[in-house]
Every structure is written in C-alpha cells, then in structure tokens.
Design a protein around this motif. Structure first.
Motif, mmCIF file in Angstrom:
data_model
loop_
_atom_site.group_PDB
_atom_site.id
_atom_site.type_symbol
_atom_site.label_atom_id
_atom_site.label_comp_id
_atom_site.label_asym_id
_atom_site.label_seq_id
_atom_site.Cartn_x
_atom_site.Cartn_y
_atom_site.Cartn_z
ATOM 1 N N SER A 65 71.389 28.681 51.330
ATOM 2 C CA SER A 65 70.294 29.105 50.460
ATOM 3 C C SER A 65 70.798 30.069 49.397
ATOM 4 O O SER A 65 70.283 30.094 48.274
ATOM 5 C CB SER A 65 69.207 29.773 51.302
ATOM 6 N N ASP A 168 62.927 28.785 57.054
ATOM 7 C CA ASP A 168 61.871 28.584 56.056
ATOM 8 C C ASP A 168 62.426 27.873 54.824
ATOM 9 O O ASP A 168 61.815 26.936 54.298
ATOM 10 C CB ASP A 168 61.257 29.937 55.672
ATOM 11 N N TRP A 169 63.589 28.312 54.349
ATOM 12 C CA TRP A 169 64.230 27.667 53.193
ATOM 13 C C TRP A 169 64.573 26.217 53.513
ATOM 14 O O TRP A 169 64.399 25.321 52.681
ATOM 15 C CB TRP A 169 65.491 28.449 52.823
ATOM 16 N N VAL A 171 63.168 24.019 55.652
ATOM 17 C CA VAL A 171 62.053 23.070 55.697
ATOM 18 C C VAL A 171 61.422 22.883 54.321
ATOM 19 O O VAL A 171 60.825 21.832 54.040
ATOM 20 C CB VAL A 171 60.988 23.492 56.732
ATOM 21 N N ARG A 172 61.556 23.884 53.439
ATOM 22 C CA ARG A 172 61.014 23.724 52.085
ATOM 23 C C ARG A 172 61.916 22.865 51.210
ATOM 24 O O ARG A 172 61.425 22.095 50.378
ATOM 25 C CB ARG A 172 60.806 25.104 51.436
ATOM 26 N N ASN A 173 63.214 22.999 51.403
ATOM 27 C CA ASN A 173 64.159 22.309 50.529
ATOM 28 C C ASN A 173 64.782 21.057 51.145
ATOM 29 O O ASN A 173 65.205 20.152 50.406
ATOM 30 C CB ASN A 173 65.275 23.283 50.118
ATOM 31 N N HIS A 174 64.829 21.001 52.459
ATOM 32 C CA HIS A 174 65.423 19.843 53.138
ATOM 33 C C HIS A 174 64.579 19.473 54.355
ATOM 34 O O HIS A 174 65.061 19.533 55.501
ATOM 35 C CB HIS A 174 66.864 20.146 53.556
ATOM 36 N N PRO A 175 63.332 19.094 54.140
ATOM 37 C CA PRO A 175 62.463 18.764 55.283
ATOM 38 C C PRO A 175 62.986 17.600 56.106
ATOM 39 O O PRO A 175 62.625 17.458 57.283
ATOM 40 C CB PRO A 175 61.124 18.427 54.607
ATOM 41 N N SER A 353 53.421 35.408 58.051
ATOM 42 C CA SER A 353 53.354 34.125 58.743
ATOM 43 C C SER A 353 52.374 34.260 59.897
ATOM 44 O O SER A 353 52.362 35.280 60.590
ATOM 45 C CB SER A 353 54.734 33.704 59.258
ATOM 46 N N ALA A 394 58.609 28.083 61.314
ATOM 47 C CA ALA A 394 59.006 27.122 60.282
ATOM 48 C C ALA A 394 58.890 25.698 60.810
ATOM 49 O O ALA A 394 58.373 24.804 60.130
ATOM 50 C CB ALA A 394 60.439 27.404 59.819
ATOM 51 N N ARG A 397 55.298 24.369 61.096
ATOM 52 C CA ARG A 397 54.700 23.864 59.861
ATOM 53 C C ARG A 397 55.043 22.399 59.625
ATOM 54 O O ARG A 397 54.360 21.716 58.862
ATOM 55 C CB ARG A 397 55.153 24.706 58.664
ATOM 56 N N MET A 398 56.086 21.910 60.278
ATOM 57 C CA MET A 398 56.489 20.511 60.168
ATOM 58 C C MET A 398 55.897 19.669 61.301
ATOM 59 O O MET A 398 56.287 18.523 61.499
ATOM 60 C CB MET A 398 58.014 20.405 60.191
#
Length: 446
Positions: A65, A168-169, A171-175, A353, A394, A397-398
């Motif tokens: 990140s 967190d980074w 799952v936002r950028n590489h789910p 969170s 994190a 959330r998925m």
C-alpha cells in the motif's frame, strides 16, 4: 527437536518447527508506530514468510500500500482437497506495536527462549499464530497431506493501526484476493481458561467491538496567560475529557456475550446477576479485564495537546479518544459522546469501524471443538466478544464469517491478557506446539 526438513515422508509433525519459526519472526522488527510515523514496515517479515512458503513450493504475491507496508497472499490448494470446496481464509498480521527495550527483562526483538517460553514483541500478538500456520502448512506439503478444502493465506500489514494500509487497503484495491472465501480464522481466540483440572474453556472469538479513534477539538480565544479568559480552549477540553473519562456506560449484552456468560455460569455452577456480572467475572482472573470491557461501550481519553508556552493561552486544544463500541451500538455511542462533549468541543473521526458478530454454530464450530478435544479431552469451546479489533472487520465487509481461533493451551497462572501489548510478552513453547497440532487437525475437519 526434530528438523522438519529431515522428517520422513508421511510422518506427521505439524509442531516440529513452530517454536523456531516464532522466534525467527520475532527477530524481524516490524514495529508499527501508527499513522504518519515512519518505521521498518512489514516488508522483511513478508519476505521471510514468502521464503518459507517458497521452500515448499507455495507461490506468494506481495502487495504494498506504501513502501515497505507489505501484505502477502498465497493459495494452498494441493491435490486431494475436496472438489468444489470453498477456500478457508487464514489470516495473521505481521506488524507489532512498539516496545521500549529499557522496560523489558530481555531484548524485545531477540526472540529469546527462556524458562520454556519464547519471549519478544509479537509472541502472542500475533507472530505465534503466524508461526503455527507456517509450521502446519510446510509439514502438510512435506508429508503430502492436503487440507479438506483449499486455504487462502493472508499475512497483513498495519493491523495494529486499524488495517488502513493492510487488510482494509487490500479489500478496497484487490478484492479478488478474498474472492470465494466465506469463512475465516485468525486472532484473537482459541486460548484456554482453566476452570478446574477436568475442564478448560477455550474462548473462540465470534464477535468484536467496533472502534472509533477520535480527535477532540476545542477552539477558544488566544491571549496572554496573565489575563482573564472566559473562552479558554484548554479549560473546555479538560472539562469534556473529564466528563467522558468518568462516564459509566450502560450494559449492552450482545448474543455472543450472552453465550459466553451462560457458559461461565454453567462452568462455575453459579447464577449470574444481570446487575452485578462483574462479581462473577472476577473469578476469571486476569481475563476479567478483557471480558468486563465488552459489557458496554467504552471511551478512554488517551492523548492531550495544547499550547507552546506557559504564559500564552492557546487558541486550540486537542485530545485523542479511543472508543470501543459493542456490535450494533454505534448510534448510542456517538449520541452519548456528543452530549458529553457539550457545545464547545467537537470531534473528528480518524478511524471508525463497526463491531461485527457471527453465530458460534456450523461446521467450523464443530471442527474447532473436535480438534481441541483431540489434543485436550477436557476442552470445551465457547464463543466470546473481544474488546479490541482485528482484521476480521475488513473480511466481514466482503461477506466472510470470521472467527478468532489461534489455539493455545495455557498455564492457569499465566497472565495471558496482560501479554497483549505488554512488557515481557511471551508464549510457552508447549502452547505453541499444542496450537500447531490443533490447527493441523482442524484443517482436516473444517
């Protein structure tokens, strides 16, 4: 200790190298000083894990990140896993909180073995579990034993600062790294609480409190320290901090907490008084601190900053606040906080969170109980709500159901809760080996 590299094919030794792996991981300084403060990062730790997996033919991908803030992802899906089975996410973080060597009995980054324990920063939070995972997976490759289903291994950066640069980074950028996973295990749970010689409760985290790291801000009128000032930012902030610090939040019992309290009542053969639960919790020893903190929302002022000279009244004063929120308690928390702050103090959110919760039921719960009982016939797995936070938020959330299951059979006298972020952090070597054996059995059943 048997060298895993020389273990005969088919000889099951999932605990063979867990102690050495834990000590070696501790010797890699991955201190996380928090947002805006430079540190060594997790790169060296991730490269160590990658090398250990590469030795047995498991490919890894490293994600950064920011420079040196490294998260590792690997798939272990050997021939023999159940066809069509969803991958199980197994996660551990590589970073640790700071340690002041002057306060410690040993060098906190020496990974020293003393008195039957591995000492050092990260011994319980959470390089112990990282080592268990590596030891078990490496042994399974060498002995040709596939887990029941594929494994998604993720070793994250930045968990100790809320995961902004880690889970967190990711799952936002590489789910896609979590794609297909519906269940996960990681910290904090699976450790024992001795009731008596023939009963040990193993606390499995099925819920964790939410987190609100806030900056409190009071603005006032700057002026000379010798003058009267009815708009003093320091005075307003100090009063608000005092109100928050002395506030007693009402009990809010979640489903996970109720299940844990029921298990405690049954184990000790006592009736819990809903208005005086703390009296019974006191019988749990040091862990009562963690459990007591999950009975309600909490808000602890942790930092104060104002002024630059004693004879100058500053125009602004700030404070740091660590808020922890029971699942479903966000609205009450922020409404109460606003009342306590009053009209002249406001807040900004640095990290927020919400709490998460899942039911302790289903195949994974059964597998946990069975794998624990195989190594400890007096084991009883029970769910609990954790006072802190983990990367599980994190993954949640998925759509992933998360459990804290890093199994350890602990000596009754060990202040395990005090080891988290504490001085002289350490973990018994036989607890590590127990955990590796339990985890290995679990992977056949999960």
């Amino acid at each position: 200790m048997t060298d895993a590299a020389t273990t005969r094919p088919g000889t099951r030794r999932p605990d063979a190298e867990v102690v050495d792996l834990c000590a070696e991981l501790i010797r890699i300084d991955t201190t996380n000083f928090g947002p805006g403060v430079d540190g060594p990062g997790e790169r060296a730790g991730a490269e160590y894990v990658a090398a250990k997996l590469d030795e047995v033919g498991i490919d890894c991908t490293l994600y950064e990140s920011e420079p040196r803030r490294t998260t590792l992802v690997a798939d272990f899906a050997p021939e023999g896993t159940e066809p069509g089975a969803e991958p199980l996410l197994i996660h551990g973080h590589l970073d640790v909180v700071p340690a002041d060597a002057a306060d410690w009995t040993v060098d906190p980054f020496a990974g020293e073995l003393r008195d039957g324990m591995v000492w050092g920063r990260g011994a319980v939070d959470m390089k112990d579990f990282d080592a268990m995972v590596l030891s078990v997976v490496r042994d399974r490759v060498r002995t040709g034993r596939a887990p029941r289903r594929p494994l998604r291994l993720i070793f994250t950066a930045d968990e100790e600062a809320g995961g902004v640069l880690g889970a967190d980074w990711l799952v936002r950028n590489h789910p896609e790294t979590v794609e297909g996973c519906t269940h996960a295990i990681g910290e904090v749970g699976g450790f024992s609480l001795t009731v008596r010689d023939d009963l040990r409760l193993y606390l499995v985290q099925t819920a964790e409190k939410g987190m609100a790291w806030l900056k409190l801000i009071a603005d006032g009128t700057a002026g000379h320290g010798s003058m009267r000032n009815d708009d003093n930012a320091v005075t307003e902030l100090a009063a608000a901090v005092a109100r928050i610090g002395s506030h007693r939040w009402p009990h809010r019992i979640t489903d996970a907490q109720r299940a844990f309290l029921d298990a405690i009542a049954d184990a000790w053969q006592v009736e819990l008084d809903p208005d005086d639960v703390e009296t019974t919790l006191a019988r749990l020893g040091s862990i009562a601190r963690m459990v007591g903190a999950t009975m309600s929302n909490t808000a602890n002022p942790t930092m104060l900053q104002a002024g630059y000279k004693v004879n100058v009244i500053p125009g602004r004063a700030t404070a740091g606040l660590d808020g922890r929120i029971v699942p479903g308690g966000d609205e009450e928390f922020f409404a109460t906080l606003s009342e306590l702050l009053g009209d002249k103090v406001r807040y900004e959110i640095d990290v927020h969170s919400s709490g998460i919760e899942t039911e302790f039921a289903g195949g994974l719960a059964d597998a946990m109980q069975a794998s624990l009982a195989a190594e400890d016939p007096h084991a009883r797995a029970v769910p609990f709500l954790m006072s802190g936070g983990t990367d599980a938020k994190a993954w949640h959330r998925m759509g992933v159901r998360c459990f804290g299951f890093a199994p350890l059979r602990l000596p009754p006298e060990l202040d395990f809760v005090g080891m988290f972020h504490g001085v002289d952090e350490r973990v018994p070597t036989d607890s590590l080996e127990f955990g590796a054996r339990v985890l290995d059995r679990f992977l056949d059943l999960a």
